[in-house]
Design an enzyme around this catalytic site. Structure first.
Site, PDB file in Angstrom:
ATOM      1  N   CYS A  19       1.008  -1.276   0.043  1.00  0.00           N
ATOM      2  CA  CYS A  19       0.114   0.091   0.057  1.00  0.00           C
ATOM      3  C   CYS A  19       0.935   1.240   0.117  1.00  0.00           C
ATOM      4  O   CYS A  19       1.568   1.793  -0.921  1.00  0.00           O
ATOM      5  CB  CYS A  19      -1.116   0.181   1.180  1.00  0.00           C
ATOM      6  N   HIS A 146      -3.419  -5.505   0.166  1.00  0.00           N
ATOM      7  CA  HIS A 146      -3.023  -5.899   1.445  1.00  0.00           C
ATOM      8  C   HIS A 146      -3.100  -7.317   1.602  1.00  0.00           C
ATOM      9  O   HIS A 146      -4.054  -8.159   2.131  1.00  0.00           O
ATOM     10  CB  HIS A 146      -3.791  -5.228   2.715  1.00  0.00           C
ATOM     11  N   GLU A 148      -1.510  -9.320   3.715  1.00  0.00           N
ATOM     12  CA  GLU A 148      -1.743  -9.529   5.204  1.00  0.00           C
ATOM     13  C   GLU A 148      -3.153 -10.209   5.606  1.00  0.00           C
ATOM     14  O   GLU A 148      -3.258 -10.792   6.423  1.00  0.00           O
ATOM     15  CB  GLU A 148      -1.041  -8.430   5.899  1.00  0.00           C
TER      16      GLU A 148
END
Length: 182
Positions: A19, A146, A148
């Site tokens: 990001c 993202h 994650e």
């Protein structure tokens, strides 16, 4: 963050920008490689002459609620011959979650790519840059999404796996093994 991106780029140290980390790598590249000394994101400098990162056009600068690009979005690989596509097992696309208001300025993409940065993943419209790589680097990857959010302890994101493998010098062997159907 800019110094970290520069150090990684110049010293062949693995880099994974997520990001804002992707946006920082674009700013650093524009400044250091393309000589755009004042290249920036309009998030940090609204008066920059070289706006390489911009506020998303459909967002609202006055109302902060519900103005982010959120949720799962499709990213289409522009070439199968990039590290990220290989890490995602040569898929044509990947669905990953987003949470952002700023993006790479599409009007600057041509200049950035002529300088050597490659946008290897784009959204379905082809206007939003989702994944960047520096082909001359062993592992220099930036993603707007993202990873994650979907990564799990026993099933890490392909990008985290690639980053760790690059850091320990095992990325090439992993990619070769998995390209042959293993």
């Amino acid at each position: 963050m800019i110094l970290a991106a520069k150090y990684a780029r110049e010293n062949n140290v693995p880099y994974l920008g997520i990001c804002l980390g992707m946006q920082i790598s674009v700013i650093e590249f524009a400044r250091s490689v393309l000589g755009m000394e004042r290249a920036n994101s309009e998030e940090f400098d609204t008066q920059t002459p070289d706006r390489v990162v911009m506020f998303m056009p459909e967002g609202s600068t006055t109302h902060m609620g519900s103005t982010m690009r959120l949720g799962s979005r499709r990213t289409l690989f522009q070439t199968p011959d990039c590290i990220t596509a290989k890490l995602y097992h040569n898929s044509e696309y990947v669905d990953e979650r987003h949470r952002h208001r700023y993006e790479v300025n599409p009007h600057m993409v041509g200049v950035l790519e002529e300088g050597g940065l490659k946008f290897v993943g784009k959204d379905e419209s082809g206007q939003r840059m989702e994944i960047l790589e520096l082909p001359s680097h062993p592992f220099y990857v930036g993603v707007q999404f993202h990873p994650e959010f979907k990564s799990r302890p026993g099933r890490p994101s392909a990008l985290f796996l690639g980053f760790i493998l690059a850091a320990i010098g095992q990325l090439e062997a992993y990619l070769c093994q998995h390209q042959n159907g293993s």
